[in-house]
Design an enzyme around this catalytic site. Structure first.
Site, PDB file in Angstrom:
ATOM      1  N   HIS A 117     -24.287  91.051  40.619  1.00  0.00           N
ATOM      2  CA  HIS A 117     -24.700  90.955  39.262  1.00  0.00           C
ATOM      3  C   HIS A 117     -25.806  92.108  39.019  1.00  0.00           C
ATOM      4  CE1 HIS A 117     -27.053  87.593  36.718  1.00  0.00           C
ATOM      5  NE2 HIS A 117     -26.542  88.676  36.267  1.00  0.00           N
ATOM      6  N   SER A 118     -25.427  92.734  37.965  1.00  0.00           N
ATOM      7  CA  SER A 118     -26.359  93.969  37.627  1.00  0.00           C
ATOM      8  C   SER A 118     -26.421  94.706  38.724  1.00  0.00           C
ATOM      9  CB  SER A 118     -27.721  93.739  37.009  1.00  0.00           C
ATOM     10  OG  SER A 118     -27.352  92.751  35.946  1.00  0.00           O
TER      11      SER A 118
ATOM     12  N   HIS B  37     -32.442  84.116  43.299  1.00  0.00           N
ATOM     13  CA  HIS B  37     -32.447  83.131  42.102  1.00  0.00           C
ATOM     14  C   HIS B  37     -31.247  82.854  41.704  1.00  0.00           C
ATOM     15  CE1 HIS B  37     -33.290  87.660  40.767  1.00  0.00           C
ATOM     16  NE2 HIS B  37     -32.278  87.297  40.308  1.00  0.00           N
ATOM     17  N   ASP B  38     -30.233  83.643  41.536  1.00  0.00           N
ATOM     18  CA  ASP B  38     -28.783  83.216  41.208  1.00  0.00           C
ATOM     19  C   ASP B  38     -28.211  82.102  41.959  1.00  0.00           C
ATOM     20  OD1 ASP B  38     -28.510  84.921  38.906  1.00  0.00           O
ATOM     21  OD2 ASP B  38     -26.933  86.160  39.631  1.00  0.00           O
TER      22      ASP B  38
ATOM     23  N   ASP C 209     -26.982  96.768  53.295  1.00  0.00           N
ATOM     24  CA  ASP C 209     -26.893  97.852  52.713  1.00  0.00           C
ATOM     25  C   ASP C 209     -25.698  98.333  51.811  1.00  0.00           C
ATOM     26  OD1 ASP C 209     -26.768 100.543  51.420  1.00  0.00           O
ATOM     27  OD2 ASP C 209     -27.492 101.665  53.311  1.00  0.00           O
TER      28      ASP C 209
ATOM     29  N   HIS D 109     -24.134  98.463  37.395  1.00  0.00           N
ATOM     30  CA  HIS D 109     -24.762  99.376  36.181  1.00  0.00           C
ATOM     31  C   HIS D 109     -25.928 100.185  36.696  1.00  0.00           C
ATOM     32  CE1 HIS D 109     -28.534  96.788  34.568  1.00  0.00           C
ATOM     33  NE2 HIS D 109     -28.539  96.842  36.106  1.00  0.00           N
TER      34      HIS D 109
ATOM     35  N   GLY E 109     -26.711  92.169  47.014  1.00  0.00           N
ATOM     36  CA  GLY E 109     -27.668  92.784  46.077  1.00  0.00           C
ATOM     37  C   GLY E 109     -28.247  91.766  45.204  1.00  0.00           C
TER      38      GLY E 109
ATOM     39  N   ASP F  20     -23.469  87.190  47.505  1.00  0.00           N
ATOM     40  CA  ASP F  20     -24.197  87.566  46.369  1.00  0.00           C
ATOM     41  C   ASP F  20     -24.918  88.899  46.843  1.00  0.00           C
ATOM     42  OD1 ASP F  20     -25.457  87.962  44.196  1.00  0.00           O
ATOM     43  OD2 ASP F  20     -26.944  86.439  44.292  1.00  0.00           O
TER      44      ASP F  20
HETATM   45  C1  LIG Z   1     -30.648  95.231  39.220  1.00  0.00           C
HETATM   46  S1  LIG Z   1     -31.317  94.408  40.555  1.00  0.00           S
HETATM   47  C2  LIG Z   1     -30.212  92.910  40.586  1.00  0.00           C
HETATM   48  C3  LIG Z   1     -30.761  91.873  41.535  1.00  0.00           C
HETATM   49  C4  LIG Z   1     -29.799  90.596  41.321  1.00  0.00           C
HETATM   50  N1  LIG Z   1     -28.510  90.721  41.725  1.00  0.00           N
HETATM   51  C5  LIG Z   1     -30.025  90.221  39.834  1.00  0.00           C
HETATM   52  O1  LIG Z   1     -29.095  90.049  39.009  1.00  0.00           O
HETATM   53  O2  LIG Z   1     -30.971  89.696  39.296  1.00  0.00           O
HETATM   54  C6  LIG Z   1     -30.520  95.395  41.900  1.00  0.00           C
HETATM   55  C7  LIG Z   1     -30.620  94.896  43.189  1.00  0.00           C
HETATM   56  O3  LIG Z   1     -29.902  95.991  44.530  1.00  0.00           O
HETATM   57  C8  LIG Z   1     -30.811  95.866  45.537  1.00  0.00           C
HETATM   58  N2  LIG Z   1     -30.353  97.276  46.068  1.00  0.00           N
HETATM   59  C9  LIG Z   1     -30.673  98.300  45.868  1.00  0.00           C
HETATM   60  N3  LIG Z   1     -30.090  99.281  46.624  1.00  0.00           N
HETATM   61  C10 LIG Z   1     -29.301  98.433  47.474  1.00  0.00           C
HETATM   62  C11 LIG Z   1     -28.594  98.943  48.831  1.00  0.00           C
HETATM   63  N4  LIG Z   1     -28.422 100.258  49.029  1.00  0.00           N
HETATM   64  N5  LIG Z   1     -28.171  97.755  49.498  1.00  0.00           N
HETATM   65  C12 LIG Z   1     -28.395  96.596  48.952  1.00  0.00           C
HETATM   66  N6  LIG Z   1     -29.168  96.250  47.809  1.00  0.00           N
HETATM   67  C13 LIG Z   1     -29.404  97.179  47.277  1.00  0.00           C
HETATM   68  C14 LIG Z   1     -32.127  95.899  44.852  1.00  0.00           C
HETATM   69  O4  LIG Z   1     -33.052  95.651  45.745  1.00  0.00           O
HETATM   70  C15 LIG Z   1     -31.985  95.084  43.544  1.00  0.00           C
HETATM   71  O5  LIG Z   1     -32.345  93.454  44.251  1.00  0.00           O
END
Ligand SMILES: C[S@@+](CC[C@H](N)C(=O)[O-])C[C@H]1O[C@@H](n2cnc3c(N)ncnc32)[C@H](O)[C@@H]1O
Length: 399
Positions: free
Chosen positions: A302-303, A244-245, A286, A306, A239, A237
């Site tokens: 997931h999201s 929770h997923d 990252d 976008h 990000g 998964d």
């Molecule tokens: C819109 S949230 C989606 C979280 C989860 N996938 C969900 O659908 O509930 C975007 C996620 O991307 C993570 N994120 C942002 N930049 C990132 C990076 N460079 N590397 C890894 N994760 C990152 C954020 O911390 C956040 O948890």
């Protein structure tokens, strides 16, 4: 508005009510959409103004204040017995007359109940009393709302042009006077990133998950054919927030083969409690760096895409590609696919949020295909589920 239109909507409501009673997926969401349509048909412009521009902002502001004083928590503790407003006012240190006025408005907005002169929690306020919801309210009120409020002045300055997608400064930056991109700002301003993680958890709450039966066929597409000699991970998964997923995925497929890996930014991974007790292995990663977990059966995003403009979305996918085993690894993009003809509120509301925060947009099917195919992947299928604004785009390496 005509009485005929209202009767027509009422007839649809009755039929959908039957479907709801039978537990049909999507019926609850359709009932809400029809109820909104009915109100839109009945409401006068003056009533619309009153509801949208005074009553709802005042409700949100009172709820935000209630978070500071843990009012919903105290009402939850009081249970069915309820609390006299004077007693509650004394407990939270607020003038009783002020508390009565603010709470009376929340009663009128159905956020609380009033019986025998006592304030009582209901299922909505009990939901809002939960920590993730309390933090989400702070995020929405303190961060999202100023960003959305800056639309008129920001777009006036932009001469009413959509910002170039790669441009960093958008409504959020105007509202906060910060040059930092949204996620960097969240990171640099604790506890906003934690509040955002809670907001994401709440956004998901109660919505159909991509791995639910009738949505994406996990058994057929992922579990069958899983080959640990290619890679030990069943799902990564990317990000995935605080997981929770993946907690729900593991609960649903408790005898799944292979490992589940959760990846997110350092600070988000650091927030996960009792890591050893989780059904996943959490790794700080990252997603702009090459994917370290090779040959997983699926990489779920997931999201994620976008949140980014097309160039950045393509870079995230490019960084996955070397880890993908051709013909085996699937890329699962759980995203809103905007309908050009029948835009749903859940889709347009999210489009406004990401315009406000990130200067980006929700994408149509054609837009998604351009990005995915542009990096050398191929869309296998797009799975949809009744009542869900999000779809599951399944892709793989194009051969
Ligand atoms: C819109 S949230 C989606 C979280 C989860 N996938 C969900 O659908 O509930 C975007 C996620 O991307 C993570 N994120 C942002 N930049 C990132 C990076 N460079 N590397 C890894 N994760 C990152 C954020 O911390 C956040 O948890």
């Amino acid at each position: 508005m005509t009485a005929t239109t209202a009767s027509c909507i009422l007839a649809k409501l009755a039929a959908t009510g039957d479907a709801y009673a039978k537990g049909q997926p999507g019926a609850r969401e359709s009932l809400i959409a029809l109820s909104r349509e009915l109100i839109a048909n009945l409401e006068l412009s003056s009533e619309f103004l009153q509801r949208s521009f005074w009553a709802e902002p005042a409700m949100c502001a009172s709820i935000r204040l209630a978070v500071d004083l843990d009012i919903f928590g105290l009402l939850r503790e009081a249970g069915a017995e309820g609390v006299l407003p004077d007693v509650l006012a004394e407990k939270v240190g607020m003038q009783a007359s002020l508390l009565k006025r603010l709470m009376r408005h929340l009663v009128a907005m159905h956020v609380l109940e009033l019986a025998d002169g006592k304030l009582r929690a209901n299922s909505l306020s009990n939901g809002l009393a939960m920590q993730d919801y309390q933090r989400s309210i702070m995020f929405c009120f303190d961060v999202s709302r100023p960003s959305l409020n800056s639309f008129p002045s920001y777009f006036k300055e932009m001469k009413y042009q959509e910002p170039a997608l790669s441009k960093i400064d958008g409504p959020f930056n105007k509202a906060f006077g910060s040059p930092l991109p949204f996620f960097d700002w969240l990171n640099a301003n604790p506890p906003n990133l934690q509040h955002f993680a809670s907001f994401m958890a709440c956004y998901r709450d109660g919505k159909p998950n991509w791995f639910e039966s009738g949505f994406y066929p996990v058994q057929e597409r992922l579990i069958a054919g899983f080959d640990p000699s290619i890679g030990e991970a069943l799902v990564v998964d990317v990000g995935g927030g605080r997981g929770h997923d993946m907690v729900m995925f593991a609960a649903r497929y408790h005898d799944h083969p292979g490992n589940i890996i959760l990846q997110d930014q350092d600070v988000v991974i650091g927030e996960i409690e009792s890591k050893d007790a989780q059904p996943f292995t959490a790794i700080a990663h990252d997603f702009y760096k090459p994917q370290p977990v090779m040959g997983a059966r699926a990489y779920s995003l997931h999201s994620i895409l976008h949140d980014w403009d097309d160039d950045h979305a393509a870079k995230i996918l490019e960084n996955l590609k070397p880890a993908l085993k051709p013909g085996y690894s699937r890329v699962l993009l759980n995203e809103i696919v905007v309908s050009e003809d029948e835009p749903a509120l859940a889709a347009t509301a999210m489009d406004m949020m990401i315009l406000g925060h990130l200067n980006v947009c929700e994408r149509t099917e054609a837009h998604w295909r351009t990005i995915i195919e542009g990096v050398g992947l191929r869309v296998i299928n797009i799975y949809r589920y009744p009542g869900s604004a999000e779809s599951l785009i399944e892709a793989e390496l194009a051969l």
